[in-house]
Design an enzyme around this catalytic site. Structure first.
Site, PDB file in Angstrom:
ATOM      1  CD  GLU A   1      -3.061  -0.965  -0.175  1.00  0.00           C
ATOM      2  OE1 GLU A   1      -3.102  -0.036  -0.581  1.00  0.00           O
ATOM      3  OE2 GLU A   1      -3.328  -1.977  -0.119  1.00  0.00           O
TER       4      GLU A   1
ATOM      5  CG  HIS B   1      -0.818   1.532  -4.532  1.00  0.00           C
ATOM      6  ND1 HIS B   1      -0.759   1.270  -5.813  1.00  0.00           N
ATOM      7  CD2 HIS B   1      -1.396   0.578  -4.060  1.00  0.00           C
ATOM      8  CE1 HIS B   1      -1.306   0.255  -6.169  1.00  0.00           C
ATOM      9  NE2 HIS B   1      -1.534  -0.396  -5.036  1.00  0.00           N
TER      10      HIS B   1
END
Length: 333
Positions: free
Chosen positions: A181, A184
């Site tokens: 995550e 990103h």
């Protein structure tokens, strides 16, 4: 606003935020994990602290150091689509952002030093390794293994992890998901990632917008998203520093459950990935693989496992590791 998918953590074309779940699901999935898939009791005993083999950080890490070539290529193609920027801005207005923000805050638990401190430490350490500011982290009750990221204009980004994902993974694996995550955010996938997630969630309600989204545009968007997930799997590897940790996440999300964790075999899953690659190399196999993936927002788990195995053996990966520096603050997770 930007949403992975630990990355799974995989989404169908009509699914939701980034997650490491099965591609066939039509619910939220993620990114972005442990080599040792031992018994559940062992995992519970190890939850207080897990010593890392190497406490290193990448002080000068740039996103392009680990960005997947397909990510670079498909980003350029996406930006070249006429009118896509305007559609994205219409979908990602203030109201949509506030809805997503308040919906997650109202139904989740905010992680901090005083609330689920172990998860907080996993996130802080992963962020330090990748040389990025740690976002807020929320845990949300859900039977669907999922994790996703939201990054909104002028607000601190946050990651949401579902309880079922926490239960499914070991701590090292969970940290790899968090690192996915963070990838990103590190790569500034931002608006395109959120645009893709809003499409998969069906969260857009502006009259006429749905009809404007042609099938070709959706396919291009999801082609980019699949390549972005490959980049973020690399971010997971940079934090885990063991390819089997990342591949174990993909294996568990493809067909694992807590009660059978001690029977899962990462090497066997990698052999399975290689056999898929061989079977898909024929003309018919190539056509079937394209048909399987073209409507998916995440690559197939076996393909992701193969990709991360190959990159872990590359000179690019070794060069990044050689630039890592020791960190006294990263002793236990």
């Amino acid at each position: 606003m930007a949403c992975f998918s630990l990355s799974s953590l995989n989404l169908s074309a009509k699914a939701s935020p980034f997650c490491f779940e099965s591609n066939t699901s039509h619910k939220p999935l993620f990114s972005s994990c442990s080599v040792a898939v031992g018994s559940r009791d062992k995992n519970r005993r190890c939850r207080v602290s897990v010593c890392r083999a190497a406490a290193v950080v990448f002080s000068n890490l740039d996103a392009d150091d680990f960005r997947h070539p397909l990510d670079k290529q498909n980003t350029l193609l996406l930006r070249a689509i006429p009118g896509l920027n305007e559609i994205a801005k219409a979908l990602l207005g203030t109201v949509a952002e506030q809805v997503m923000l308040l919906e997650n805050i109202a139904t989740s638990v905010l992680v901090s030093e005083n609330q689920l401190p172990e998860l907080h430490k996993l996130m802080v350490e992963a962020a330090e390794i990748l040389n990025i500011e740690a976002p807020d982290l929320y845990v949300r009750q859900s039977p669907l293994p999922n994790a996703y990221t939201l990054a909104m204009n002028g607000k601190k980004p946050f990651v949401v992890v579902h309880t079922s994902l926490v239960e499914l993974l070991t701590r090292k694996e969970l940290q790899a998901v968090l690192a996915h995550e963070l990838g990103h955010l590190k790569c500034d996938h931002g608006v395109w990632l959120t645009f893709a997630n809003i499409l998969t969630l069906g969260a857009y309600t502006i009259p006429g917008i749905g009809g404007m989204i042609a099938q070709r545009l959706e396919e291009q968007l999801f082609r980019w998203l699949r390549s972005a997930e490959l980049t973020c799997d690399r971010a997971a590897l940079l934090v885990a520093q063991d390819p089997k940790v990342v591949m174990s996440v993909l294996m568990k999300l493809a067909g694992g459950c807590p009660s059978m964790a001690d029977q899962l075999n990462v090497d066997a899953f990698l052999d399975q990935a290689r056999s898929y690659e061989k079977a898909a190399s024929s003309p018919i196999g190539w056509y079937i693989r394209n048909a399987q993936t073209r409507q998916l927002s995440h690559p197939l788990p076996v393909l992701r496992a193969r990709e991360i195995d190959e990159w872990s053996r590359s000179q690019d990966y070794r060069s990044i590791l050689q630039r890592a520096v020791q960190s006294n603050s990263l002793q236990k997770v």
